[in-house]
Write an enzyme that holds these catalytic residues in place. Structure first.
Site, PDB file in Angstrom:
ATOM      1  N   LYS A 178       0.846  -1.202   0.000  1.00  0.00           N
ATOM      2  CA  LYS A 178       0.000   0.000   0.000  1.00  0.00           C
ATOM      3  C   LYS A 178       0.880   1.251   0.000  1.00  0.00           C
ATOM      4  CE  LYS A 178      -3.828  -2.387   2.220  1.00  0.00           C
ATOM      5  NZ  LYS A 178      -4.581  -2.744   3.414  1.00  0.00           N
ATOM      6  N   GLN A 195      -4.612  -1.305   9.590  1.00  0.00           N
ATOM      7  CA  GLN A 195      -4.574  -2.647   9.013  1.00  0.00           C
ATOM      8  C   GLN A 195      -5.190  -3.662   9.977  1.00  0.00           C
ATOM      9  OE1 GLN A 195      -3.656  -3.254   5.886  1.00  0.00           O
ATOM     10  NE2 GLN A 195      -3.922  -5.450   6.012  1.00  0.00           N
ATOM     11  N   ASP A 235     -10.972   3.157   3.703  1.00  0.00           N
ATOM     12  CA  ASP A 235     -11.340   1.733   3.632  1.00  0.00           C
ATOM     13  C   ASP A 235     -12.856   1.569   3.449  1.00  0.00           C
ATOM     14  OD1 ASP A 235      -9.519  -0.388   3.753  1.00  0.00           O
ATOM     15  OD2 ASP A 235      -9.125  -0.097   5.885  1.00  0.00           O
TER      16      ASP A 235
HETATM   17  N1  GUN Z   1      -6.869  -6.593   6.229  1.00  0.00           N
HETATM   18  C1  GUN Z   1      -7.122  -7.368   5.149  1.00  0.00           C
HETATM   19  N2  GUN Z   1      -7.714  -6.639   4.176  1.00  0.00           N
HETATM   20  C2  GUN Z   1      -7.839  -5.379   4.655  1.00  0.00           C
HETATM   21  C3  GUN Z   1      -8.354  -4.169   4.116  1.00  0.00           C
HETATM   22  O1  GUN Z   1      -8.856  -4.096   2.983  1.00  0.00           O
HETATM   23  N3  GUN Z   1      -8.288  -3.078   4.935  1.00  0.00           N
HETATM   24  C4  GUN Z   1      -7.778  -3.129   6.195  1.00  0.00           C
HETATM   25  N4  GUN Z   1      -7.770  -2.011   6.920  1.00  0.00           N
HETATM   26  N5  GUN Z   1      -7.282  -4.231   6.711  1.00  0.00           N
HETATM   27  C5  GUN Z   1      -7.314  -5.352   5.952  1.00  0.00           C
END
Ligand code: GUN
Length: 302
Positions: free
Chosen positions: A54, A98, A121
């Site tokens: 990311k 995350q 998100d």
């Molecule tokens: N953990 C696995 N996929 C995601 C996601 O799309 N966003 C976040 N914040 N955590 C994750």
């Protein structure tokens, strides 16, 4: 007939180029770039690799990127204070915590503490509600469903009046994509059915689908005989079924399998996404799109 393969890796490149160009334009005109912070708690290897990707992607498109790594034993109070800091930082437009979080932390409480206008998100209840209302109310569609819709639109698949069947009812994929496909607007206007573990005859529903979206987390769940000839099949499953040595790097990597029996299904479907290389690359791409949108809302230009 062999299906058209929908390559998420190619669509990703195109969208990231579009974002990079727009970021450069905004920087020239307004003197600012989008800012994204990723908060990582602990050292879960999968989470670390997602966050690294990311941050790398944010850097590539010209964002200000901040990776904030915290110890696995951070208290809930300290994590809430950290979120508050970024909520009040004008150079940060997107805050991503995350998941999963360690046991001492209430995940819901953390997600609810993020300013909904920085929740790129799309997990905050305010954004879930906005998605349900649809239309211009929607600020940040959740990234994986948004990526699915983008792939469908860019592949030229007709969704208006189409029978869409979604397999799986998770909060992250099944429920939001079902909701998005029934809204008014491009890439939607569909008649939607959601099937799940308690559905009586899953195969019968799938066979009716003009667009079949599968997010069940069960390798090869969908059999070729469940697919209507010419249908668009979107496979969201990412199942680790073993390990192999990468020809490129010589390192051990996971063998991934989708929820659909790809080799057989591609002979029946009209379009199909591969695993890996289909929906997967779209999730981070849409996170970048949401972060850019957040800055544009902040500047009043969207
Ligand atoms: N953990 C696995 N996929 C995601 C996601 O799309 N966003 C976040 N914040 N955590 C994750």
């Amino acid at each position: 007939m062999s299906a058209k393969i929908i390559k998420g890796t190619e669509v990703r490149e195109k969208i990231l180029e579009e974002i990079t160009a727009e970021v450069a334009q905004i920087k020239e005109k307004h003197g600012v770039v989008p800012g994204l912070v990723t908060i990582l708690v602990g050292e879960n290897p999968a989470s670390m690799s997602y966050v690294t990707l990311k941050i790398k992607t944010a850097h590539r498109v010209g964002f200000k990127e901040v990776q904030d790594s915290q110890s696995v034993d951070i208290s809930e109070e300290d994590l809430l204070a950290l979120i508050d800091k970024y909520n009040n930082d004008d150079t940060i437009n997107g805050i991503l915590v995350q998941l999963p979080l360690p046991d001492q932390i209430d995940e819901k409480k953390i997600l609810n503490a993020i300013n909904p206008n920085k929740d790129v998100d799309g997990f905050h209840p305010v954004n879930v509600g906005r998605l349900m209302i649809g239309g211009p109310e929607v600020k940040f569609p959740p990234c994986t469903p948004a990526g699915i819709q983008e792939l469908i639109v860019r592949s030229g698949v007709e969704t208006s009046g189409a029978e869409v069947v979604v397999v799986g009812r998770s909060n992250i994929v099944g429920k939001p994509i079902a909701n998005m496909m029934l809204q008014k607007g491009p890439g939607a206007n569909s008649t939607v059915t959601v099937v799940h573990t308690r559905t009586k005859d899953m195969a019968a529903h799938c066979k009716r689908a003009d667009v079949l979206i599968v997010a069940a987390g069960v390798p090869d769940l969908v059999k070729p005989e469940w697919i209507k000839p010419g249908a668009c099949v979107i496979d969201v499953g990412v199942n680790r079924v073993g390990e192999k040595i990468s020809e490129k790097t010589g390192k051990k990597i996971a063998i991934l399998k989708g929820d659909v029996d790809f080799d057989a299904a591609k002979e029946i479907a009209g379009w199909i996404t591969p695993v890996p290389g289909g929906v997967g690359p779209m999730t981070i791409t849409m996170l970048m799109k949401n972060t850019l949108k957040s800055l544009k809302f902040h500047l009043g230009i969207e």
